[in-house]
Design a protein around this motif. Sequence first.
Motif, PDB file in Angstrom:
ATOM      1  N   SER A 264       0.835  -1.200   0.000  1.00 44.21           N
ATOM      2  CA  SER A 264       0.000   0.000   0.000  1.00 44.21           C
ATOM      3  C   SER A 264       0.875   1.258   0.000  1.00 44.21           C
ATOM      4  N   SER A 266       2.792   2.473  -2.383  1.00 46.67           N
ATOM      5  CA  SER A 266       4.126   2.262  -2.944  1.00 46.67           C
ATOM      6  C   SER A 266       4.146   2.339  -4.465  1.00 46.67           C
ATOM      7  N   GLY A 267       3.115   2.923  -5.076  1.00 41.53           N
ATOM      8  CA  GLY A 267       3.221   3.233  -6.502  1.00 41.53           C
ATOM      9  C   GLY A 267       2.296   2.502  -7.463  1.00 41.53           C
ATOM     10  N   THR A 269      -1.097   2.828  -8.025  1.00 42.50           N
ATOM     11  CA  THR A 269      -2.034   3.718  -8.718  1.00 42.50           C
ATOM     12  C   THR A 269      -1.297   4.587  -9.730  1.00 42.50           C
ATOM     13  N   ARG A 425       9.048   0.071  -1.490  1.00 46.68           N
ATOM     14  CA  ARG A 425       9.999   1.131  -1.154  1.00 46.68           C
ATOM     15  C   ARG A 425      11.216   0.507  -0.503  1.00 46.68           C
ATOM     16  N   PHE A 505      12.557   3.311  -5.752  1.00 46.26           N
ATOM     17  CA  PHE A 505      12.773   4.106  -4.540  1.00 46.26           C
ATOM     18  C   PHE A 505      14.179   4.006  -3.956  1.00 46.26           C
ATOM     19  N   GLY A 518      11.489   8.027 -11.475  1.00 45.90           N
ATOM     20  CA  GLY A 518      10.228   7.324 -11.211  1.00 45.90           C
ATOM     21  C   GLY A 518       9.051   7.823 -12.023  1.00 45.90           C
TER      22      GLY A 518
END
Length: 612
Positions: A264, A266-267, A269, A425, A505, A518
């Motif tokens: 959750s 951590s990228g 979406t 991450r 990350f 990123g």
Amino acid sequence: MADLEAVLDEAGLTNPKVREFVKEYAELTGAEHVEVVNASDDARLLEEAVAAGELQRAGEGRYYSRSYYKDTARSEERTIVATSDEKDRGVYNNWRPASEMKPMLHDRMRGASEGKTMYVIPYLMAPAGNPLEPWAAGVELTDTRTVVLHMIRMARVGVQFVNDLEDPDSFVRAVHVTGDLEHLGQGTPDDQRYFVTVADERTILHFGSSYGGNALLGKIAHGLRQGAYDGWASRKFLAEQYMLIGIHDKETGRTYHVCGGFPSASGKTNLAMMAAPDALGDRYHVSFYGDDIAWLWVDEESGRLMGMNPEYGVFGVAKDTNETTNPNALASIEEGTQAIFTNVAYNPTTGEVWWEGRTPKPPSNVKGWLDWTGAPLADRKDNDTAAWAHPNSRFTTTLDNVPNIAPDYDAPAGVPIDAIIFGGRTRDREPLIRAITDLAEGVYDGLTLGAEATFAAEGVDGQLRYDPMSNRPFMAYGEGDYARHYLDVVGAAKEQPIFAHVNWFQKDPDDGHFLWPGYRDNLRPLLWLLQLKNGEVSGRRTAVGIIPTEDELDLTGMDVPAADLERILTIDKERWQQEMGFREEHLSQFERMPEEIWEAHRRVAADLDAED
Ligand code: GDP
Ligand code: PGA
Ligand code: MN
Ligand code: MN
């Protein structure tokens, strides 16, 4: 409630089992009214919520809500999977006997909705007609109107989804009772909250929160925990915390489908809503299927591994969403989208919203602005640097609003899966991407996903921990059995997906900057992965997977410092050797871990030692 039958008749809710369920919990919770909800009730419910002060307008066709200040994230500690069989106990699922938890939750819920309306929300966690539809129907009962408005955005909602079930009993019974938020002892030894999935009874009982991650039962409790349990019990499918995207190559005309699990916040979406980087946009287009959950199965006819998103909306992290990082997200929450913001900063005079990272600096004129707790920014002392928005503040919007939504996102057949990626991450050790071609090694890699926990869960932000398959908060049964089931489902597919571990990350150990920019540029390592699968590049073999060489990665239009690039495309052997010891300990906790997984572990360890 004498007129309950009449209410259900009038709503056209004909399924007798659903009616019994509604009746049972209306009596238990003591709700004063019962109301059956369809998606078409949205506009009226929005008006009612505004009139009642539960929502505020954020411009035209956009809304703002605030949750209780001790109720802003998922509570992992208070989340429990209960069944009647102790064999279902895992390391992470907080297993408890159903015979203990059900009465306890019933006690807490008894009379707790007195004077309130109990909303009945029939929903479907699948595109209609999907092969997994038999496990997708549910009914959430909730005593909170804003939860209804979120459910209408996040799931397909309407009585038709439960009226015509072949087996009228085959729906998930999901009960949400908010309780008296000011007197629940959140986070103290006397915490009253409990979020329980009674998985072998397909019953979900959540008490003590109205925050989305605890209260939208279609999404997290059914879509992930119950789905995972059902997929295993039926031996038919996997329910995973995965995003799911299509990558279309206009030059070859091919579309690839990639799904992947990141913990959750951590990228997921951002990856799913990605607009291709400008330099690559003429050739590639990324389309959105899902950003948080995917159910995977093998199609009986084609033998292919398929995936679909059971949700109908996006519950996205607001922080750092802006024109550069995620233009598609901003477009999906403009005025007129009927989006709902939660716990961001808000200006009731102008209807504006703001969060950290929305613009480089907060609005210069603080007049009228309220922080996420509702306190006026103008009253703040100069040295008060607290964030304006809660770090876990969110936006909620439906899939129709997402500009890059895939044209076939609602297709009943789902889409074939070409690649499965894991990530999180991780400030060191993990390179930008390492590809894994062997199924057992891919599953092993997912099971040993180590990452920093985030603000999406209470009290764990920043802790480095293992989060197997990014499913730690959603594990429904024992991890060894889970690994076995994963190997069986994916192993049955005719064509194996390629696996990869990604990390956006990694940080510079000296100054802490992210070594990789990123966001939109994350398309680049994914393109490399697909080229590797197609045999167009060969990468560099390491003990922990195949890594791109610098010239294989398409960096057109980018400017990454050479030292940073070198670092993210290198394996830190010593750090990895140390990691292998931790992994051994981690895997040893799990019962019935398949031998294939241990073999993969030993193979990777031996290869690391053999590398010079
Ligand atoms: P999800 O909860 O897994 O769906 O994660 P989100 O996509 O919502 O992202 C969570 C947070 O991580 C947000 O604050 C994002 O701005 C940030 N984030 C997402 N992708 C990247 C990335 O590639 N690099 C960096 N540095 N941050 C990212
Ligand atoms: P996220 O979804 O993974 O997008 O943060 C909500 C959650 O998992 O709590
Ligand atoms: Mn999630
Ligand atoms: Mn997300």
